[in-house]
Design a protein around this motif. Structure first.
Motif, PDB file in Angstrom:
ATOM      1  N   TRP A   7       0.825  -1.207   0.000  1.00  0.00           N
ATOM      2  CA  TRP A   7       0.000   0.000   0.000  1.00  0.00           C
ATOM      3  C   TRP A   7       0.858   1.255   0.000  1.00  0.00           C
ATOM      4  O   TRP A   7       0.470   2.278  -0.563  1.00  0.00           O
ATOM      5  CB  TRP A   7      -1.006   0.002   1.151  1.00  0.00           C
ATOM      6  N   VAL A   8       2.040   1.198   0.598  1.00  0.00           N
ATOM      7  CA  VAL A   8       2.945   2.352   0.590  1.00  0.00           C
ATOM      8  C   VAL A   8       3.440   2.610  -0.832  1.00  0.00           C
ATOM      9  O   VAL A   8       3.514   3.754  -1.271  1.00  0.00           O
ATOM     10  CB  VAL A   8       4.132   2.114   1.560  1.00  0.00           C
ATOM     11  N   TRP A   9       3.763   1.522  -1.555  1.00  0.00           N
ATOM     12  CA  TRP A   9       4.206   1.689  -2.944  1.00  0.00           C
ATOM     13  C   TRP A   9       3.099   2.290  -3.811  1.00  0.00           C
ATOM     14  O   TRP A   9       3.371   3.105  -4.698  1.00  0.00           O
ATOM     15  CB  TRP A   9       4.688   0.361  -3.516  1.00  0.00           C
ATOM     16  N   MET A  31      -6.466  11.113 -12.610  1.00  0.00           N
ATOM     17  CA  MET A  31      -7.349   9.945 -12.564  1.00  0.00           C
ATOM     18  C   MET A  31      -6.552   8.677 -12.292  1.00  0.00           C
ATOM     19  O   MET A  31      -6.994   7.796 -11.555  1.00  0.00           O
ATOM     20  CB  MET A  31      -8.131   9.854 -13.872  1.00  0.00           C
ATOM     21  N   PHE A  32      -5.346   8.586 -12.875  1.00  0.00           N
ATOM     22  CA  PHE A  32      -4.478   7.450 -12.572  1.00  0.00           C
ATOM     23  C   PHE A  32      -4.028   7.501 -11.106  1.00  0.00           C
ATOM     24  O   PHE A  32      -3.905   6.457 -10.455  1.00  0.00           O
ATOM     25  CB  PHE A  32      -3.256   7.430 -13.489  1.00  0.00           C
ATOM     26  N   ALA A  33      -3.782   8.687 -10.584  1.00  0.00           N
ATOM     27  CA  ALA A  33      -3.385   8.824  -9.175  1.00  0.00           C
ATOM     28  C   ALA A  33      -4.512   8.353  -8.257  1.00  0.00           C
ATOM     29  O   ALA A  33      -4.259   7.675  -7.248  1.00  0.00           O
ATOM     30  CB  ALA A  33      -3.013  10.271  -8.870  1.00  0.00           C
ATOM     31  N   VAL A  34      -5.742   8.679  -8.597  1.00  0.00           N
ATOM     32  CA  VAL A  34      -6.880   8.206  -7.798  1.00  0.00           C
ATOM     33  C   VAL A  34      -6.972   6.680  -7.875  1.00  0.00           C
ATOM     34  O   VAL A  34      -7.256   6.010  -6.882  1.00  0.00           O
ATOM     35  CB  VAL A  34      -8.197   8.879  -8.258  1.00  0.00           C
ATOM     36  N   ALA A  38      -6.840   4.024  -4.784  1.00  0.00           N
ATOM     37  CA  ALA A  38      -7.812   2.935  -4.609  1.00  0.00           C
ATOM     38  C   ALA A  38      -7.093   1.587  -4.465  1.00  0.00           C
ATOM     39  O   ALA A  38      -7.489   0.745  -3.653  1.00  0.00           O
ATOM     40  CB  ALA A  38      -8.788   2.905  -5.785  1.00  0.00           C
ATOM     41  N   ALA A  39      -6.027   1.394  -5.237  1.00  0.00           N
ATOM     42  CA  ALA A  39      -5.256   0.157  -5.118  1.00  0.00           C
ATOM     43  C   ALA A  39      -4.565   0.087  -3.754  1.00  0.00           C
ATOM     44  O   ALA A  39      -4.444  -0.994  -3.168  1.00  0.00           O
ATOM     45  CB  ALA A  39      -4.235   0.064  -6.244  1.00  0.00           C
ATOM     46  N   ALA A  40      -4.118   1.235  -3.234  1.00  0.00           N
ATOM     47  CA  ALA A  40      -3.508   1.258  -1.896  1.00  0.00           C
ATOM     48  C   ALA A  40      -4.529   0.854  -0.841  1.00  0.00           C
ATOM     49  O   ALA A  40      -4.208   0.126   0.103  1.00  0.00           O
ATOM     50  CB  ALA A  40      -2.951   2.650  -1.602  1.00  0.00           C
ATOM     51  N   VAL A  41      -5.762   1.311  -0.992  1.00  0.00           N
ATOM     52  CA  VAL A  41      -6.822   0.929  -0.048  1.00  0.00           C
ATOM     53  C   VAL A  41      -7.074  -0.577  -0.141  1.00  0.00           C
ATOM     54  O   VAL A  41      -7.208  -1.259   0.885  1.00  0.00           O
ATOM     55  CB  VAL A  41      -8.117   1.733  -0.329  1.00  0.00           C
ATOM     56  N   ALA A  42      -7.114  -1.095  -1.380  1.00  0.00           N
ATOM     57  CA  ALA A  42      -7.320  -2.537  -1.548  1.00  0.00           C
ATOM     58  C   ALA A  42      -6.180  -3.313  -0.907  1.00  0.00           C
ATOM     59  O   ALA A  42      -6.401  -4.336  -0.249  1.00  0.00           O
ATOM     60  CB  ALA A  42      -7.429  -2.884  -3.033  1.00  0.00           C
ATOM     61  N   VAL A  51      -5.486  -8.453  -7.515  1.00  0.00           N
ATOM     62  CA  VAL A  51      -6.677  -7.654  -7.199  1.00  0.00           C
ATOM     63  C   VAL A  51      -6.306  -6.173  -7.119  1.00  0.00           C
ATOM     64  O   VAL A  51      -7.053  -5.311  -7.605  1.00  0.00           O
ATOM     65  CB  VAL A  51      -7.333  -8.140  -5.888  1.00  0.00           C
ATOM     66  N   GLN A  52      -5.145  -5.867  -6.554  1.00  0.00           N
ATOM     67  CA  GLN A  52      -4.705  -4.471  -6.458  1.00  0.00           C
ATOM     68  C   GLN A  52      -4.550  -3.851  -7.850  1.00  0.00           C
ATOM     69  O   GLN A  52      -5.016  -2.736  -8.108  1.00  0.00           O
ATOM     70  CB  GLN A  52      -3.377  -4.372  -5.711  1.00  0.00           C
ATOM     71  N   VAL A  53      -3.918  -4.586  -8.750  1.00  0.00           N
ATOM     72  CA  VAL A  53      -3.723  -4.086 -10.120  1.00  0.00           C
ATOM     73  C   VAL A  53      -5.076  -3.944 -10.813  1.00  0.00           C
ATOM     74  O   VAL A  53      -5.317  -2.952 -11.522  1.00  0.00           O
ATOM     75  CB  VAL A  53      -2.767  -5.012 -10.909  1.00  0.00           C
ATOM     76  N   LEU A  54      -5.964  -4.906 -10.624  1.00  0.00           N
ATOM     77  CA  LEU A  54      -7.305  -4.803 -11.224  1.00  0.00           C
ATOM     78  C   LEU A  54      -8.059  -3.585 -10.691  1.00  0.00           C
ATOM     79  O   LEU A  54      -8.727  -2.887 -11.450  1.00  0.00           O
ATOM     80  CB  LEU A  54      -8.102  -6.080 -10.967  1.00  0.00           C
TER      81      LEU A  54
END
Length: 143
Positions: A7-9, A31-34, A38-42, A51-54
């Protein structure tokens, strides 16, 4: 490298995507930053890397698909209410001093303006109603 959680990455990636957003003013980077946030939250919720990449891809693509067309529509719209010199174009005025291709005076919106004729061979006499075609500096161009 394994000491730092995923999540830090993702947050580092979001910050890195925020830099070109500011430098280039391209909203797609935001939009990519958002999507990265979202991936950090996942990742923080325990999702695996796939799942993070998806999540990153789905959120980013969804934002681009939804937000970009809305932003383009708003950018293309002209303001509903004209103001300043734009509000004077197309209005009628009354000639107060003879106007020809080299100059003269009109009363426009309650004020006296310098004016010149659009057609340099034409002249307008005091009392005539004319149409303002454009504003060139502090001079109304009439016909």
């Amino acid at each position: 490298m394994n000491d730092i959680d995923a999540w830090v990455w993702w947050l580092v990636a979001a910050a890195a995507l925020g830099i070109p957003l500011v430098v280039t003013a391209m909203p797609e980077f935001g939009m990519f930053a958002v999507g990265a946030v979202a991936a950090a939250v996942a990742s923080g919720l325990g999702a695996d890397l796939v799942v993070q990449v998806l999540v990153f891809v789905v959120v980013s693509v969804a934002l681009i698909a939804v937000v970009r067309p809305v932003a383009a529509r708003h950018r293309a719209q002209q303001p509903q209410l004209a103001s300043g010199v734009d509000a004077l174009k197309g209005r009628q005025a009354v000639v107060t001093e003879r106007v020809d291709g080299s100059g003269g005076r009109i009363k426009l919106a309650g004020e006296i303006w310098s004016a010149r004729a659009l057609d340099t061979g034409r002249s307008f006499e005091p009392g005539e109603e004319v149409d303002v075609v454009e504003i060139d500096g502090a001079t109304a161009v009439i016909m």
